[in-house]
Design an enzyme around this catalytic site. Structure first.
Site, PDB file in Angstrom:
ATOM      1  N   GLU A  49      -8.160  34.557  11.116  1.00 41.25           N
ATOM      2  CA  GLU A  49      -8.700  33.245  11.412  1.00 41.25           C
ATOM      3  C   GLU A  49      -9.501  33.239  12.710  1.00 41.25           C
ATOM      4  O   GLU A  49     -10.718  33.201  12.707  1.00 41.25           O
ATOM      5  CB  GLU A  49      -7.538  32.255  11.495  1.00 41.25           C
ATOM      6  CG  GLU A  49      -7.944  30.829  11.304  1.00 41.25           C
ATOM      7  CD  GLU A  49      -6.754  29.951  10.976  1.00 41.25           C
ATOM      8  OE1 GLU A  49      -5.605  30.390  11.162  1.00 41.25           O
ATOM      9  OE2 GLU A  49      -6.970  28.807  10.546  1.00 41.25           O
ATOM     10  N   HIS A  56      22.243  33.424  10.011  1.00 38.89           N
ATOM     11  CA  HIS A  56      21.477  32.764  11.072  1.00 38.89           C
ATOM     12  C   HIS A  56      22.061  31.380  11.265  1.00 38.89           C
ATOM     13  O   HIS A  56      22.845  30.905  10.440  1.00 38.89           O
ATOM     14  CB  HIS A  56      20.004  32.671  10.676  1.00 38.89           C
ATOM     15  CG  HIS A  56      19.781  31.925   9.382  1.00 38.89           C
ATOM     16  ND1 HIS A  56      19.654  30.557   9.327  1.00 38.89           N
ATOM     17  CD2 HIS A  56      19.702  32.358   8.111  1.00 38.89           C
ATOM     18  CE1 HIS A  56      19.498  30.181   8.071  1.00 38.89           C
ATOM     19  NE2 HIS A  56      19.528  31.250   7.305  1.00 38.89           N
ATOM     20  N   GLU A  74      14.450   8.968  39.929  1.00 41.53           N
ATOM     21  CA  GLU A  74      14.201   7.546  40.146  1.00 41.53           C
ATOM     22  C   GLU A  74      13.558   7.247  41.487  1.00 41.53           C
ATOM     23  O   GLU A  74      12.797   6.311  41.604  1.00 41.53           O
ATOM     24  CB  GLU A  74      15.522   6.764  40.023  1.00 41.53           C
ATOM     25  CG  GLU A  74      15.998   6.693  38.600  1.00 41.53           C
ATOM     26  CD  GLU A  74      17.113   5.702  38.387  1.00 41.53           C
ATOM     27  OE1 GLU A  74      17.799   5.383  39.374  1.00 41.53           O
ATOM     28  OE2 GLU A  74      17.283   5.263  37.248  1.00 41.53           O
ATOM     29  N   ARG A 105      31.903  -5.343  44.580  1.00 41.10           N
ATOM     30  CA  ARG A 105      31.754  -4.143  43.765  1.00 41.10           C
ATOM     31  C   ARG A 105      33.116  -3.548  43.449  1.00 41.10           C
ATOM     32  O   ARG A 105      34.012  -3.528  44.287  1.00 41.10           O
ATOM     33  CB  ARG A 105      30.926  -3.095  44.508  1.00 41.10           C
ATOM     34  CG  ARG A 105      29.467  -3.459  44.708  1.00 41.10           C
ATOM     35  CD  ARG A 105      28.769  -2.302  45.373  1.00 41.10           C
ATOM     36  NE  ARG A 105      27.353  -2.532  45.496  1.00 41.10           N
ATOM     37  CZ  ARG A 105      26.776  -3.017  46.583  1.00 41.10           C
ATOM     38  NH1 ARG A 105      27.515  -3.366  47.626  1.00 41.10           N
ATOM     39  NH2 ARG A 105      25.473  -3.155  46.633  1.00 41.10           N
ATOM     40  N   SER A 160      44.054  15.638  34.088  1.00 40.01           N
ATOM     41  CA  SER A 160      44.617  15.269  35.382  1.00 40.01           C
ATOM     42  C   SER A 160      45.127  13.833  35.359  1.00 40.01           C
ATOM     43  O   SER A 160      44.664  13.004  34.579  1.00 40.01           O
ATOM     44  CB  SER A 160      43.542  15.412  36.466  1.00 40.01           C
ATOM     45  OG  SER A 160      43.991  14.806  37.658  1.00 40.01           O
ATOM     46  N   LYS A 178      44.527   4.237  37.621  1.00 36.64           N
ATOM     47  CA  LYS A 178      43.973   3.433  36.527  1.00 36.64           C
ATOM     48  C   LYS A 178      43.454   2.076  36.999  1.00 36.64           C
ATOM     49  O   LYS A 178      42.989   1.277  36.205  1.00 36.64           O
ATOM     50  CB  LYS A 178      45.057   3.181  35.461  1.00 36.64           C
ATOM     51  CG  LYS A 178      45.701   4.414  34.878  1.00 36.64           C
ATOM     52  CD  LYS A 178      44.801   5.064  33.861  1.00 36.64           C
ATOM     53  CE  LYS A 178      45.554   6.086  33.009  1.00 36.64           C
ATOM     54  NZ  LYS A 178      46.154   7.155  33.807  1.00 36.64           N
TER      55      LYS A 178
END
Lengths: 92, 514
Positions: free
Chosen positions: B70, B224, B313, B446, B456, B460
């Site tokens: 080609e 494969h 960012e 927050r 571990s 909570k």
């Protein structure tokens, strides 16, 4: 009349090669009246020559002279078409 | 079957040295056989065919023959130079040979009678002998059909070429054109029967984004990996395949703890992160994710670890200025060689390219810790599937090298909610930490909680934290409020809290269960 230089590339002594050589020889003798030079190249022996001319198919006939350059592929089994291809006949 | 017999029948594979291909092909292309590489226009067939030879020369010093039907040889030489493959030099050194079967300018040859491709075959054999080739590429089959019109002859002759290649003992790839991404294997409908093996390259448009994949359709007589694997084309490398399922899940696990860079958070996690774990920090914008990344880097540098930060960012200047605001000197850390910060806009390139560059940077810098801030920013430049693959691949890569990873993910809503990132990543990460806004009587505070900590004990509770010039300070749990994670806050009277607590005695053990 211009002298014809024709090169025919073949691969080995196959029936196709033999047919092409025979067909070309007959056409030359019938039509070119001795004004030709015919070279037969076996690409199995001289692969580099096929490389240089970038030939893919065999048999391939190259009309080097007179110009323009022409390539014909196949065993040349149709004489009329070969004559047209070599511009020894005008198409009607 | 006896062992001897099995070994006799065993098909050896030839490593292609195309990055990633050995993983999906389980070792490379079947040795001494022909593989069809089929793909639509622009699917990188010629690159594959060239790279197969180039890597053979570079990695194994194996000669290669390129048969082009080609493109002209000059175009190929020029195009491939962009990948760093100096074909001309290799031709001089007798390692690379072209067989130029591209259409020649001038008048078309006339066909009269029977013919075969004996000359082409003789030229290939000659070239193979000349450079002592072990690899042969033919590119592309479709183009020869435009030079010759007799399909029956061509079909017979192509079978002859392939069996001759086999007889020469070379491993060959033949490229072929397809008309659509999901349809017939190749245009003329018989190409796949010529070869023992078929590999398909795709270049699919999805959500206005291009996605390249490679799929091994068949390997006759050998195994494969199945399915499509993404790949990309790197300027100085060529094809780079990203194997996903091929990545083995056999990372070793350690119980060595490292600091998160924040003492209170270490306590919440039961003594710090594990050295070879990946932690996801999720939160809305402004909840303190970048701060956690900054502390994580600082904590590493303090213990003489090498830290690598990929920031998608914020700019370098912003990051460094913010860090100073929290008492961390990134500049100093970089000078000491303990930190490298790589800032990039997600939009600069496709996600596959990001992945490969990130892996390369990790390999080159050899960090102990890697942070990505944020993964969500990369979501924008990718399809869902592509993003999932990216996350899995990056996580496996980091774990495989036994590094500590910290990824951040931005939730789309201010209160509660999860992001697509979390949906894809939560099962592959070892720990998840949530940062959330908590509204208490018209005031935004927050909260932080450790949602998951593989292997571990952990706290909570949802604890309140504040951010000041010294970084993050974690305080007491929110006692009289519920619905923080969903964002639907319900204030509960303290008396009611006590009553509920007394109903569940195991709450005394809070924080000690797995």
């Amino acid at each position: 009349m211009n002298k014809y230089i024709l090169r025919l590339y073949i691969t080995g002594q196959t029936p196709k090669s033999e047919r092409a050589i025979e067909n070309l020889r007959r056409i030359c003798e019938d039509e070119l009246d001795g004004q030709y030079q015919m070279v037969i190249i076996d690409v199995l022996e001289r692969p580099q020559l096929a490389e240089d001319e970038k030939i893919l198919a065999t048999p391939t006939l190259i009309k080097e002279l007179p110009p323009p350059l022409r390539r014909i592929i196949g065993d040349l089994s149709d004489t009329e078409k070969v004559l047209l291809g070599l511009e020894l006949r005008r198409s009607t | 079957m006896t062992l001897d017999k099995r070994e006799k029948n065993h098909i050896e594979k030839l490593p292609t040295h195309i990055p990633g291909f050995e993983l999906i092909s389980l070792g490379g292309l079947p040795c001494g056989r022909t593989t069809l590489i089929s793909g639509t226009a622009g699917s990188a067939k010629t690159v594959f065919a060239s790279q197969f030879l180039a890597e053979g020369i570079r990695q194994g010093n194996e000669g290669g023959v390129f048969v082009t039907f080609e493109e002209g040889t000059n175009d190929i030489r020029r195009n491939m130079l962009g990948f760093g493959w100096d074909i001309q030099q290799w031709e001089k050194e007798g390692k690379w040979a072209f067989v130029d079967a591209s259409p020649q300018p001038g008048t078309e040859p006339i066909v009269i009678g029977e013919y075969d491709l004996g000359a082409l075959l003789a030229r290939i054999e000659n070239a193979v002998r000349r450079v002592d080739a072990r690899r042969v590429s033919l590119d592309s089959l479709g183009a020869i059909f435009t030079q010759f019109t007799d399909n029956n002859t061509l079909r017979r002759e192509l079978f002859r070429v392939v069996s001759a290649l086999k007889a020469m003992g070379v491993t060959a790839v033949i490229t072929a054109e397809r008309t659509e991404e999901y349809g017939d294997i190749a245009r003329y409908g018989f190409e796949e029967f010529v070869a023992d093996n078929v590999v398909i390259l795709r270049n699919v448009m999805e959500d206005e984004k291009r996605r390249r994949t490679v799929e091994i359709l068949k390997f006759r007589g050998t195994n494969h990996q199945k399915g499509e694997f993404p790949f990309t084309i790197m300027p100085d490398q060529g094809l780079v395949i990203i194997p996903l399922s091929a990545i083995e899940l056999k990372q070793k696990s350690t119980d060595i703890r490292i600091t998160s860079g924040n003492r209170e958070l270490d306590q919440m996690c039961g003594g710090g992160f594990f050295r070879d774990s990946v932690v996801l920090v999720s939160g809305a914008t402004g909840t303190g994710k970048t701060l956690m990344v900054t502390s994580f880097m600082a904590g590493g540098a303090m213990n003489d670890e090498r830290c690598l930060l990929f920031a998608f960012e914020e700019s370098r200047e912003q990051l460094f200025r913010n860090a100073v605001g929290w008492g961390v000197d990134f500049e100093q850390m970089e000078r000491e060689g303990k930190l490298r910060v790589v800032c990039e806009y997600p939009e600069t390139t496709g996600i596959e390219d990001h992945l490969i560059r990130m892996k390369q940077t990790i390999e080159e810098f050899e960090p102990n810790r890697v942070a990505v801030d944020s993964l969500s920013a990369l979501e924008r430049v990718s399809t869902m599937k592509g993003f999932r693959e990216f996350v899995i691949s990056l996580t496996s890569f980091i774990k495989h090298r036994e590094l500590a990873g910290l990824f951040t993910s931005t939730t789309p809503t201010l209160l509660g909610g999860t992001s697509i990132t979390e949906a894809h990543i939560s099962t592959t990460t070892d720990s998840i930490i949530l940062l959330r806004y908590v509204e208490i009587y018209g005031e935004m505070r927050r909260g932080i909680t450790v949602l998951k900590m593989r292997g571990s004990m952990h706290d909570k509770e949802i604890r309140e934290f504040i951010i000041d010039g010294g970084g993050m300070h974690i305080g007491k749990p929110f006692r009289n409020i519920s619905g923080i994670l969903s964002g639907n806050f319900v204030h509960v009277a303290p008396a009611e809290m006590d009553r509920i607590n007394s109903l569940f005695t195991e709450d005394e053990e809070d924080g000690k269960e797995m």
